[in-house]
Design an enzyme around this catalytic site. Structure first.
Site: not given
Ligand code: CP
Length: 299
Positions: A49-50, A127, A78, A99
């Site tokens: 999703r993110t 998050h 590497k 991320r």
């Molecule tokens: N909610 C969320 O962070 O989903 P993903 O890990 O799929 O990005």
């Protein structure tokens, strides 16, 4: 620079501005305000999703997207440092959405980057873009953000979404109810945060029959990837499963949120309930992330 590393980087007014802008994007998602811009998405940890909603947000605003979803295909495999990776990508992109599995990685990236960093999740820490879409979803379904009964259920130790949500909701006088097994209890630092800011909370191990006054039931996945001992994960992984019949007696305005992905914590029969809101919640992420990209680019 306009980084978004922690939800506490934003004031209450900035949070409300993002929610207002997201409503505008929901009404009209296709605008070419980022024509000529490049958005980089660097995902050192898996995501559906993110990453895809940030990339869709960029595309709908007319930007181009570069990046990776598997760090094994990059020079970090590497031995290239995060410092050098961020230096390089700062040469190419106008904003970096990142991320990373290490807590604090986004803060570090923001200190060495020459373009805005958006934290798309750093370990068990934060998050913030998820939190903003959670707030948007709460406001949309409840008509307000203030004085709500919010139940956080599941992996409260490693779940970064609940940690960010607590820090954001402190502006809105919530009452929290933490439901978790002993192994996954809310860490003390977040309870101390509640104490410091006068936020009321309760703690319990029981889910069934224990949330009839809830406005928001926020389910979370047990975060397998954060466990050092998989035997412990096996012991707690199925500790809570929300079933359709457990919704009897709950308030009409109750909405069930989940950052997703789900594993076993919400049975599929719950999906038919009008109180299930997790898929719309994920859709809201697109509009909120359009607002975030626009804000960090100063638009
Ligand atoms: N909610 C969320 O962070 O989903 P993903 O890990 O799929 O990005």
């Amino acid at each position: 620079m306009n980084h978004l590393v922690s939800i506490s980087d934003y004031s209450k007014e900035e949070i409300l501005d993002i929610l207002r802008a997201a409503a505008g994007f929901e009404a009209n998602p296709n605008r070419k305000t980022l024509d000529g811009k490049v958005v980089a998405t660097l995902f050192f940890e898996p995501s559906t999703r993110t990453r895809l909603s940030f990339e869709t947000a960029a595309n709908r605003l007319g930007a181009r997207v570069i990046g990776f979803s598997d760090a094994a295909t990059t020079s970090s495999s590497k031995g290239e440092s995060l410092h050098d990776t961020i230096q390089m990508v700062s040469n190419y992109a106008d904003v970096i959405v990142m991320r990373h599995y290490l807590e604090g990685a986004a803060r570090y990236a923001s200190e060495v980057s020459r373009v805005p960093i958006v934290n798309a999740g750093d370990g068990a820490n934060q998050h913030p873009s998820q939190t903003l879409l959670d707030l948007y979803s709460i406001q949309k379904t409840q008509g307000r953000l203030d004085n709500l009964q919010i139940y956080l259920v599941g992996d409260l130790k490693y779940g970064r979404t609940v940690h960010s949500l607590i820090q954001a909701m402190y502006h809105f006088k919530p009452t929290f109810h933490f439901i978790a097994p002993d192994e996954l209890r809310m860490p003390d630092e977040y309870k101390l945060f509640c104490d410091k800011h006068g936020i009321q909370y309760t703690e319990s191990r029981e889910l069934e029959g224990n949330f009839n006054d809830a406005d928001i039931l926020y389910m979370t996945r047990v975060q397998k990837e954060r466990f050092q001992d998989l035997v412990e994960y096996e012991r707690v992984k199925d500790v809570y499963t929300l079933r359709y019949d457990m919704l009897e007696g709950t308030k009409p305005n109750l909405r069930i949120l989940h950052p997703l992905p789900r594993v076993n914590e919400i049975a599929y029969d719950v999906d038919k309930s009008e109180k299930a809101y997790y898929f719309q919640q994920a859709q809201n992420g697109l509009y909120v992330r359009q607002a975030i990209i626009s804000k960090v680019l100063g638009l």
